[in-house]
Write an enzyme that holds these catalytic residues in place. Sequence first.
Site, mmCIF file in Angstrom:
data_model
loop_
_atom_site.group_PDB
_atom_site.id
_atom_site.type_symbol
_atom_site.label_atom_id
_atom_site.label_comp_id
_atom_site.label_asym_id
_atom_site.label_seq_id
_atom_site.Cartn_x
_atom_site.Cartn_y
_atom_site.Cartn_z
ATOM 1 N N LYS A 45 0.823 -1.221 0.000
ATOM 2 C CA LYS A 45 0.000 0.000 0.000
ATOM 3 C C LYS A 45 0.849 1.260 0.000
ATOM 4 C CE LYS A 45 -3.791 -1.721 2.915
ATOM 5 N NZ LYS A 45 -4.485 -1.400 4.183
ATOM 6 N N LYS A 47 2.189 2.543 2.363
ATOM 7 C CA LYS A 47 1.808 3.359 3.529
ATOM 8 C C LYS A 47 2.843 3.124 4.629
ATOM 9 C CE LYS A 47 -3.287 3.668 3.512
ATOM 10 N NZ LYS A 47 -4.506 3.368 4.298
HETATM 11 N N1 C2G Z 1 -13.012 4.975 6.795
HETATM 12 C C1 C2G Z 1 -14.216 5.677 6.913
HETATM 13 N N2 C2G Z 1 -14.187 7.020 7.064
HETATM 14 C C2 C2G Z 1 -13.013 7.685 7.108
HETATM 15 C C3 C2G Z 1 -11.793 6.985 7.006
HETATM 16 C C4 C2G Z 1 -11.816 5.615 6.849
HETATM 17 O O1 C2G Z 1 -15.300 5.070 6.874
HETATM 18 N N3 C2G Z 1 -13.037 9.041 7.258
HETATM 19 C C5 C2G Z 1 -13.071 3.525 6.618
HETATM 20 C C6 C2G Z 1 -12.460 3.074 5.301
HETATM 21 O O2 C2G Z 1 -13.407 3.208 4.247
HETATM 22 C C7 C2G Z 1 -12.122 1.611 5.601
HETATM 23 C C8 C2G Z 1 -11.783 1.640 7.104
HETATM 24 O O3 C2G Z 1 -12.317 2.878 7.623
HETATM 25 O O4 C2G Z 1 -13.282 0.792 5.404
HETATM 26 C C9 C2G Z 1 -10.289 1.603 7.351
HETATM 27 O O5 C2G Z 1 -9.696 2.685 6.654
HETATM 28 P P1 C2G Z 1 -8.134 2.577 6.277
HETATM 29 O O6 C2G Z 1 -7.369 2.236 7.494
HETATM 30 O O7 C2G Z 1 -7.764 3.762 5.452
HETATM 31 O O8 C2G Z 1 -8.165 1.257 5.350
HETATM 32 P P2 C2G Z 1 -7.458 1.046 3.935
HETATM 33 O O9 C2G Z 1 -6.066 1.550 3.997
HETATM 34 O O10 C2G Z 1 -8.392 1.536 2.924
HETATM 35 O O11 C2G Z 1 -7.315 -0.570 3.895
HETATM 36 O O12 C2G Z 1 -7.802 -4.871 1.999
HETATM 37 C C10 C2G Z 1 -8.440 -3.630 2.247
HETATM 38 C C11 C2G Z 1 -7.480 -2.645 2.876
HETATM 39 O O13 C2G Z 1 -6.835 -3.207 3.996
HETATM 40 C C12 C2G Z 1 -8.231 -1.391 3.301
#
Ligand code: C2G
Length: 129
Positions: A45, A47
Site C-alpha cells: 500500500k 503506507k
Molecule cells: N473509513 C471511513 N471514514 C473515514 C476513514 C476511513 O469510513 N473518514 C473507513 C475506510 O473506508 C475503511 C476503514 O475505515 O473501510 C479503514 O480505513 P483505512 O485504514 O484507510 O483502510 P485502507 O487503507 O483503505 O485498507 O484490503 C483492504 C485494505 O486493507 C483497506
Amino acid sequence: MKKVITYGTFDLLHYGHVNLLQRAKALGDYLVVVLSTDEFNWNMKQKKCYFSYEERKRLLEAIRYVDLVIPEESWEQKISDVQEYHIDTFVMGDDWQGKFDFLKEYCDVVYLPRTPEISTTQIKNDLKK
Ligand code: C2G
C-alpha cells in the site's frame, strides 16, 4: 451468530474508523477486523504507519465493537478469511465501492459511506501546519 468482517490499516485511529466499526458491528453479532501488517502496508500500500501493527491492534481491541483482530498480509486472503471465520457479511467504506464484489459468491458485501471530513492523511497534514 451473525459474523461480520472488515479490513484496514487503522493508523492514527480516529472517529471515522470508529463510525465504520460501529456500523459494521450493527450488521451482526461478532466483528472480525483484519488489520494490515506493517510489511503489507509498506510493500503493497506504500503506507508508512505511525503506529506499529501491535500498537494498532491494541487500540482496535479496546473498541467495544471489535471482537477479534487478525493480520492482513496479502490482498488475496479475503476469500479464505471469509470461509475460515464463517463470515456472513463483508463490510468496507465506500471508497472501495465495487472492489470486493467477487466476495458476493461467499457472503453479503456491504459498502458503507465514509465519514467525509476526517482521514489519517488529513491529520498528518494538519499537524505539519
Ligand atoms: N473509513 C471511513 N471514514 C473515514 C476513514 C476511513 O469510513 N473518514 C473507513 C475506510 O473506508 C475503511 C476503514 O475505515 O473501510 C479503514 O480505513 P483505512 O485504514 O484507510 O483502510 P485502507 O487503507 O483503505 O485498507 O484490503 C483492504 C485494505 O486493507 C483497506
